[in-house]
Every structure is written in structure tokens, then in C-alpha cells.
Design a protein around this motif. Structure first.
Motif, PDB file in Angstrom:
ATOM      1  N   GLN A 101      14.951   3.411  -2.309  1.00 36.07           N
ATOM      2  CA  GLN A 101      15.657   2.801  -1.182  1.00 36.07           C
ATOM      3  C   GLN A 101      14.689   2.003  -0.304  1.00 36.07           C
ATOM      4  OE1 GLN A 101      17.812   5.642   1.193  1.00 36.07           O
ATOM      5  NE2 GLN A 101      18.072   4.224   2.910  1.00 36.07           N
ATOM      6  N   TYR A 102      13.533   2.599  -0.007  1.00 36.34           N
ATOM      7  CA  TYR A 102      12.530   1.916   0.814  1.00 36.34           C
ATOM      8  C   TYR A 102      12.021   0.660   0.101  1.00 36.34           C
ATOM      9  CZ  TYR A 102       8.002   1.091   3.102  1.00 36.34           C
ATOM     10  OH  TYR A 102       6.923   0.518   3.735  1.00 36.34           O
ATOM     11  N   ALA A 103      11.756   0.766  -1.199  1.00 38.00           N
ATOM     12  CA  ALA A 103      11.241  -0.376  -1.955  1.00 38.00           C
ATOM     13  C   ALA A 103      12.232  -1.535  -1.936  1.00 38.00           C
ATOM     14  CB  ALA A 103      10.939   0.052  -3.389  1.00 38.00           C
ATOM     15  N   ALA A 104      13.520  -1.233  -2.143  1.00 34.17           N
ATOM     16  CA  ALA A 104      14.539  -2.283  -2.116  1.00 34.17           C
ATOM     17  C   ALA A 104      14.626  -2.916  -0.734  1.00 34.17           C
ATOM     18  CB  ALA A 104      15.881  -1.710  -2.531  1.00 34.17           C
ATOM     19  N   ALA A 105      14.524  -2.095   0.323  1.00 38.01           N
ATOM     20  CA  ALA A 105      14.583  -2.625   1.682  1.00 38.01           C
ATOM     21  C   ALA A 105      13.403  -3.560   1.959  1.00 38.01           C
ATOM     22  CB  ALA A 105      14.600  -1.481   2.683  1.00 38.01           C
ATOM     23  N   CYS A 106      12.231  -3.229   1.422  1.00 34.10           N
ATOM     24  CA  CYS A 106      11.061  -4.100   1.603  1.00 34.10           C
ATOM     25  C   CYS A 106      11.296  -5.462   0.958  1.00 34.10           C
ATOM     26  CB  CYS A 106       9.816  -3.437   1.006  1.00 34.10           C
ATOM     27  SG  CYS A 106       9.240  -1.975   1.874  1.00 34.10           S
ATOM     28  N   LEU A 161       0.834  -1.206   0.000  1.00 32.77           N
ATOM     29  CA  LEU A 161       0.000   0.000   0.000  1.00 32.77           C
ATOM     30  C   LEU A 161       0.866   1.253   0.000  1.00 32.77           C
ATOM     31  CD1 LEU A 161      -2.707  -1.077   2.618  1.00 32.77           C
ATOM     32  CD2 LEU A 161      -3.008  -0.907   0.132  1.00 32.77           C
ATOM     33  N   ALA A 162       1.941   1.231   0.786  1.00 34.56           N
ATOM     34  CA  ALA A 162       2.839   2.384   0.854  1.00 34.56           C
ATOM     35  C   ALA A 162       3.493   2.647  -0.500  1.00 34.56           C
ATOM     36  CB  ALA A 162       3.908   2.149   1.922  1.00 34.56           C
ATOM     37  N   LEU A 163       4.010   1.605  -1.148  1.00 37.96           N
ATOM     38  CA  LEU A 163       4.675   1.774  -2.437  1.00 37.96           C
ATOM     39  C   LEU A 163       3.722   2.312  -3.494  1.00 37.96           C
ATOM     40  CD1 LEU A 163       6.978  -1.366  -2.812  1.00 37.96           C
ATOM     41  CD2 LEU A 163       7.600   0.934  -2.108  1.00 37.96           C
ATOM     42  N   GLY A 164       2.508   1.765  -3.536  1.00 41.12           N
ATOM     43  CA  GLY A 164       1.554   2.193  -4.548  1.00 41.12           C
ATOM     44  C   GLY A 164       1.207   3.659  -4.419  1.00 41.12           C
ATOM     45  N   HIS A 165       0.960   4.123  -3.199  1.00 48.81           N
ATOM     46  CA  HIS A 165       0.600   5.533  -2.996  1.00 48.81           C
ATOM     47  C   HIS A 165       1.800   6.440  -3.196  1.00 48.81           C
ATOM     48  CE1 HIS A 165      -0.621   9.210  -0.855  1.00 48.81           C
ATOM     49  NE2 HIS A 165      -1.843   8.862  -1.216  1.00 48.81           N
ATOM     50  N   TRP A 166       2.942   6.056  -2.647  1.00 43.42           N
ATOM     51  CA  TRP A 166       4.149   6.886  -2.733  1.00 43.42           C
ATOM     52  C   TRP A 166       4.580   7.062  -4.192  1.00 43.42           C
ATOM     53  CZ3 TRP A 166       8.891   5.824   0.968  1.00 43.42           C
ATOM     54  CH2 TRP A 166       9.804   6.861   0.868  1.00 43.42           C
ATOM     55  N   ALA A 167       4.535   5.991  -4.969  1.00 45.22           N
ATOM     56  CA  ALA A 167       4.955   6.077  -6.377  1.00 45.22           C
ATOM     57  C   ALA A 167       4.079   7.050  -7.158  1.00 45.22           C
ATOM     58  CB  ALA A 167       4.920   4.690  -7.016  1.00 45.22           C
ATOM     59  N   ALA A 225      19.200 -11.317  -8.477  1.00 45.32           N
ATOM     60  CA  ALA A 225      18.195 -10.275  -8.259  1.00 45.32           C
ATOM     61  C   ALA A 225      18.333  -9.676  -6.864  1.00 45.32           C
ATOM     62  CB  ALA A 225      16.800 -10.845  -8.454  1.00 45.32           C
ATOM     63  N   LEU A 226      18.553 -10.531  -5.872  1.00 49.11           N
ATOM     64  CA  LEU A 226      18.720 -10.030  -4.516  1.00 49.11           C
ATOM     65  C   LEU A 226      19.933  -9.126  -4.390  1.00 49.11           C
ATOM     66  CD1 LEU A 226      17.837 -13.064  -2.203  1.00 49.11           C
ATOM     67  CD2 LEU A 226      16.684 -10.864  -2.312  1.00 49.11           C
ATOM     68  N   LEU A 227      21.027  -9.532  -4.996  1.00 43.15           N
ATOM     69  CA  LEU A 227      22.227  -8.704  -4.960  1.00 43.15           C
ATOM     70  C   LEU A 227      21.990  -7.371  -5.665  1.00 43.15           C
ATOM     71  CD1 LEU A 227      24.975 -11.400  -5.619  1.00 43.15           C
ATOM     72  CD2 LEU A 227      24.492 -10.212  -3.468  1.00 43.15           C
ATOM     73  N   GLY A 228      21.179  -7.389  -6.713  1.00 43.56           N
ATOM     74  CA  GLY A 228      20.842  -6.148  -7.405  1.00 43.56           C
ATOM     75  C   GLY A 228      20.041  -5.200  -6.528  1.00 43.56           C
ATOM     76  N   PHE A 229      19.066  -5.727  -5.796  1.00 43.29           N
ATOM     77  CA  PHE A 229      18.285  -4.874  -4.883  1.00 43.29           C
ATOM     78  C   PHE A 229      19.163  -4.341  -3.759  1.00 43.29           C
ATOM     79  CE2 PHE A 229      14.479  -7.104  -6.648  1.00 43.29           C
ATOM     80  CZ  PHE A 229      13.787  -5.967  -7.045  1.00 43.29           C
ATOM     81  N   GLU A 230      20.080  -5.168  -3.253  1.00 46.07           N
ATOM     82  CA  GLU A 230      20.964  -4.691  -2.189  1.00 46.07           C
ATOM     83  C   GLU A 230      21.885  -3.588  -2.703  1.00 46.07           C
ATOM     84  OE1 GLU A 230      23.329  -3.943   1.081  1.00 46.07           O
ATOM     85  OE2 GLU A 230      21.267  -4.593   0.826  1.00 46.07           O
ATOM     86  N   ALA A 231      22.376  -3.715  -3.931  1.00 47.72           N
ATOM     87  CA  ALA A 231      23.242  -2.674  -4.503  1.00 47.72           C
ATOM     88  C   ALA A 231      22.464  -1.373  -4.686  1.00 47.72           C
ATOM     89  CB  ALA A 231      23.814  -3.156  -5.840  1.00 47.72           C
ATOM     90  N   ALA A 232      21.216  -1.476  -5.137  1.00 48.48           N
ATOM     91  CA  ALA A 232      20.390  -0.276  -5.318  1.00 48.48           C
ATOM     92  C   ALA A 232      20.110   0.391  -3.981  1.00 48.48           C
ATOM     93  CB  ALA A 232      19.085  -0.654  -6.015  1.00 48.48           C
ATOM     94  N   ARG A 233      19.793  -0.403  -2.971  1.00 48.28           N
ATOM     95  CA  ARG A 233      19.543   0.158  -1.645  1.00 48.28           C
ATOM     96  C   ARG A 233      20.784   0.867  -1.110  1.00 48.28           C
ATOM     97  NH1 ARG A 233      20.903  -0.158   3.264  1.00 48.28           N
ATOM     98  NH2 ARG A 233      22.495  -1.707   2.720  1.00 48.28           N
TER      99      ARG A 233
END
Length: 568
Positions: A486-491, A466-472, A509-517
């Protein structure tokens, strides 16, 4: 910031509210001061039952919810005094017949009499189906006799009751002609002219670990006689012959009694969200000035990573609350919100996510302000102390997860539609697609294995979706986009094991999200831009550390009344 929120901020920084917790007041006097403040806010139209969804102009509800959030950021005790009165009032307004509404609705909205909400019992706890308080119909004088069978069945954590509660809305079993007719709400006077009535005992549910100014009592009843009008009779009645009747089957009476909790759970959620925003604003202002190792705290990469993680959780909670208020308004046009199990489940998820994140965010921001963050005057430590309990009251978060998954499975198509709409608002985020799939996988696991750990994980994932949908949809500048990413990657990383197990994610994919965060978290940060994003009203910030001369302010506080000069 709306005009109404600015008006509230001015009131909360005014003389009646200047010191949140005056040092020279006893707990009792602080409680009575908080009660006066609650009535002042109610009289000014900031908080009243007439603003609840379904009772007034639905378009005003989101602003009302934001108002309650800022009140909770100022002082959770003040929010709880208002909420205790309002949820008790809602129990009457939702279950009373026409004549009862004519007699008592006005005193609820004006706070002319202080109402208390008496649902939980010492032994039953959050399992309200097991409450044992009993009202027995006496045909001889057509009265109800209210009793607490055992000390363990006493009503507990009854806000507003200890020193000044006038009326309690009591969740009780009803026995008529020897037959238990299940759960009903009763309007139970506690005091007359300030004196506790015969048949009522009010003990202390204190001292508590926090929220000290919400005066909480333990209520025990012994032969407390009530007129028959005390029984809320919108869907229950006892006729002249002493026969009970209701259009609802017994199990539906219990569900109807719990309808008021849909609203109640929004209030600790939005308070927890806005308390996080306040703590992050104080920390940001402190970090822009406080020097360490030759530069401000914000100049250190690891500090920025920790601060922006906290900011992301707080902004995520605010956006989740905004999403929920919008959904609630839209769904209320289709039917009574209190009877909407999908809405109830969504709000339960928001409560779990926001209050759970507040416990983490407030602890992190306290630490980011060092020892000064632990000082009461700097606001964060009292918020941390108070909001720790928010994961329990209003429904224990773990229990809410069990209930929410049950409702979601019962209405899965409807629930999936809400989450799909949230995901559609964040299509540019790979993390949103992953998180949506995680929600599916976790609910499938609950359906297969039953409620448990996956229920709690699922409720958090729904909050985050819900947070991501509204924030985006709302992100309007590069800093907001960066914090969102950053928040999306942490989720996603929080649900990494679920993603791997379900085949939604692989190691790359996980390593990619960690790098983005990591990249987003460590980038340089402009304090003024971050404060604009947090959008905390200036009038709510009283912490000395939130000002450039914090050291001088803190020294002045330390030496005040000592009889010695601050600079000998």
C-alpha cells in the motif's frame, strides 16, 4: 524492541517523567524540569556525544538513534534539549585541538556544563554563509573580541540559552590583521555562577508555536573578550606574531564548519518517525474500542484506508531511518561521516521525507481520533503542535533539497550506487522499479533546469526509495507485506506526473497502482496485529483514549479538582 529500548521505556514511564507537561508549572519551570530530565537520561547512558558515529563503537549507533527517536516521541522539547547540547558539543569535539579537548571534552559528555549551539542569525537564517557575527583578533593582549555588528545579526533560536546555558559554540567570522579569514567555531562562555557575563545579552526567542520547554534565546555580543583558546584550533591558529594560518583554503573552512550538521539532521528525522508510530498506535487502540454507527471505527472501510495510509508513512519513516543508520555505519568505516557529502545528502533527504510525512500523519491521526484527539492528554495534538516546526529547524527542508541535489550531482556514481542497492532489496515490488526511475528523472531535471521544485520532489523520492528497500528486506508477515504494498503504491501515485512526463508510467499502469493501493487499504484489519507491527513501547503510551475505559478516564480527568463527583 531491544533490551535497551525497553529500559528507556521504563524510565520514561517512571516518576520523574510521569507527566510530560505538568499543568501547574510555568514555561520556565517546565524548561528546567526538561533540563533535569535530559541530564538524567544522559547520566543513565541513553544519550551522550560519546555515542555519536565516529566517537565510539559504531555498532551501537543504530540503537542510539532509535533511543533518540523514542525520546522525541515522548517529548520533542526533551529531544531538542539533548540535541542542542550534543550538536554544540560536536562542534567543539570536531574542531578543537588536543589541548582544548583535554580541557573541555569531559564536561560535554557528562553535561556538567550546558552547551548551546549558536549558528543561525536573524537575518541570515539558514544561509549560514552569510553570518556576520565577527571575532576580531586584538594583538595588544592576544584576545578575541566578539561582536554582533547589527541587531539583525544576533544569533537566534539558540536552544538551552535563555535560562541556563553555560557555554555557546558560536559560528563566527574571524578577522586577523584586518583580513576576514572566513568561518570558524568559537567556544564562548555565557554565564559564570549563573550570571550572564559582561558583553553578552540574552533575549527571548519566545513564545514559540511549540517545543516550549526548549528554552531558546537571542544572543547579542558587544565587545565580549575571549582568550585565544576560544578559537577552535584543529585547523586554524594565530601565532605569537599575530599571523593567522590554516592548512585549508578559505572555502574549505566554511565546509568544515558545517560538518557537524550531518549528525544533527538525523535527530529531528528519527524523532518525527517515532512520533508518527506513537500517534498511529494511540489511534489504532482508540479505533478498536470507539463505537460509531453500531461498530468500532476499525469496522469502517474508509476509516481503515485513512489509518493504514498514516501507518504506512510512519513505518516507511522508521525503515528509512534504519536504512540511513546502516548506511552511515558502513560508510563511516571508509572515512569521517561528517565529511561525506553523499551521506550528508542522503540524511538531508531522510530529514525532508520523515518530517514532511510527520506533519501529514499527525494531522490525520488527530482527526481520526475526533475531538478527543485534540485534547492535550491524548498526546497527538501536542506532537502535531511540536513537530510542525521540524520541517524548518535542522535545515529548512526546501533548502536541504537544493543542497542534497547539488551533492548528488557532484558524486552521482556513488549516490546512484546507494539507491541501486536500495532498489535491489525490493525487486519484487514493481513500485520500487518505478520509484528508482523517478529518482533518475528528477535528478536529471535538476541537472538540466537547476534547483527548484524538482529538488524537493527528488529528496522525497530518495527517502521513499530507502524506506522501500529496507522494508522489503524486513517484511516478515502478511500484514507487513500488505502495508508495504500500500505504501509503495502511494509513493508511485505521489510522483505520477513525473512518471508520465518521463515515460516511466502510462495511464493503465497508474490505474493499476491505484487499484492495488485501494484494495490493500480497505481490507479488514486486526488491531493487535497492527499494534505489533508498530511496536511502540507500552511505557510511552499515556493517552486516555488508548485504553478500553477511555470514556471513564476522560471523565475522571475532566472532573478532577472540580469539587464535584464525576457521576452525580
Amino acid at each position: 524492541m531491544t533490551q535497551r529500548e525497553e529500559e528507556l521505556a521504563r524510565v520514561l514511564s517512571g516518576p520523574e517523567f510521569a507527566t510530560i507537561r505538568p499543568d501547574d508549572l510555568s514555561v520556565r519551570d517546565y524548561s528546567l524540569l526538561t533540563l533535569r530530565r535530559a541530564r538524567l537520561l544522559n547520566g543513565a547512558g541513553f544519550a551522550a556525544n560519546s555515542l555519536w558515529l565516529g566517537r565510539g563503537d559504531s555498532d551501537r549507533f543504530p540503537e542510539f538513534l532509535r533511543t533518540m527517536g523514542w525520546i522525541g516521541a515522548y517529548d520533542l522539547s526533551l529531544l531538542n534539549v539533548l540535541v542542542s547540547h550534543q550538536i554544540a558539543g560536536d562542534a567543539l569535539l570536531s574542531h578543537a585541538g588536543a589541548e582544548q579537548l583535554g580541557s573541555w571534552a569531559a564536561e560535554i559528555d557528562s553535561m556538567e556544563r550546558m552547551y548551546c549551539f549558536a549558528g543561525s542569525e536573524l537575518l541570515a537564517g539558514s544561509d549560514l554563509k552569510q553570518v556576520r557575527t565577527v571575532a576580531t583578533y586584538d594583538p595588544r593582549d592576544r584576545t578575541l573580541v566578539l561582536d554582533t555588528p547589527r541587531p539583525a545579526d544576533s544569533k537566534v533560536w539558540t536552544g538551552n540559552s535563555l535560562h541556563s546555558g553555560d557555554v555557546a559554540m558560536v559560528l563566527s567570522r574571524l578577522v586577523v590583521g584586518g583580513r576576514d579569514e572566513g568561518h570558524h567555531w568559537l567556544r564562548v562562555p555565557l554565564r559564570a555562577d549563573g550570571r550572564v557575563l559582561p558583553g553578552v545579552r540574552i533575549g527571548r526567542a519566545e513564545p514559540k508555536g511549540g517545543v516550549t520547554a526548549n528554552q531558546t534565546g537571542v544572543l547579542t555580543f558587544s565587545g565580549h573578550r575571549l582568550p585565544l583558546s576560544a578559537l577552535m584550533n584543529r585547523w586554524a591558529s594565530i601565532d605569537e606574531e599575530g599571523r593567522y594560518s590554516s592548512p585549508l583554503p578559505r572555502h574549505r573552512r566554511f565546509e568544515e564548519c558545517l560538518a557537524t550538521f550531518t549528525h544533527e539532521r538525523l535527530f529531528p528525522s528519527v524523532g518525527a518517525a517515532y512520533a508518527q508510530l506513537l500517534a498511529c498506535a494511540i489511534t489504532t487502540r482508540f479505533a478498536a474500542v470507539k463505537q460509531t454507527f453500531g461498530r468500532p471505527l476499525l469496522g469502517h472501510e474508509h476509516y481503515r484506508m485513512r489509518l493504514t495510509a498514516a501507518v504506512g508513512r510512519s513505518l516507511g519513516a522508521r525503515h528509512a531511518m534504519a536504512a540511513l543508520s546502516g548506511i552511515a555505519v558502513a560508510r563511516s568505516a571508509q572515512g569521517a561521516p561528517a565529511r561525506d557529502q553523499v551521506l550528508h545528502a542522503l540524511i538531508s533527504c531522510g530529514k525532508s521525507g520523515s518530517t514532511g510525512d510527520a506533519r501529514t500523519t499527525l494531522a490525520e491521526t488527530r482527526e481520526l481520533c475526533g475531538g478527543l484527539g485534540y485534547h492535550d492528554a491524548n498526546q497527538i495534538a501536542p506532537l502535531l503542535h511540536d513537530y510542525e516546526i521540524a520541517v524548518t529547524f535542522g535545515g529548512d527542508n526546501t533548502v536541504l533539497g537544493y543542497q542534497a541535489t547539488r551533492f548528488a550531482l557532484r558524486h552521482r556514481a556513488d549516490f546512484d550506487k546507494v539507491l541501486d542497492e536500495a532498489a535491489a532489496g525490493a525487486t519484487r515490488l514493481d513500485a520500487a522499479r518505478v520509484l528508482r526511475a523517478v529518482c533518475y528523472a528528477l535528478l536529471d531535471r535538476v541537472e538540466r533546469d537547476g534547483a527548484g521544485e524538482a529538488s524537493a520532489q527528488w529528496s522525497r523520492a530518495v527517502h521513499q526509495m530507502l524506506a522501500l528497500g529496507h522494508w522489503a528486506r524486513e517484511a516478515a508477515n502478511p500484514l507487513s507485506e500488505r502495508l508495504l504494498g500500500q505504501y509503495a503504491a502511494a509513493c508511485v501515485l505521489e510522483h505520477a506526473l513525473t512518471g508520465l512526463r518521463a515515460g516511466i508510467l502510462d495511464q493503465d499502469a497508474l490505474l493499476g497502482f491505484e487499484a492495488a493501493r485501494h484494495e490493500a487499504a480497505g481490507a479488514s484489519l486486526d488491531a493487535d496485529a497492527l499494534l505489533r507491527e508498530l511496536a511502540v513501547p507500552e511505557g510511552l503510551i499515556s493517552a486516555p483514549i488508548a485504553h478500553p475505559d477511555f470514556a471513564e478516564r476522560h471523565a475522571a480527568v475532566a472532573h478532577a479538582g472540580s469539587g464535584q463527583p464525576a457521576h452525580p
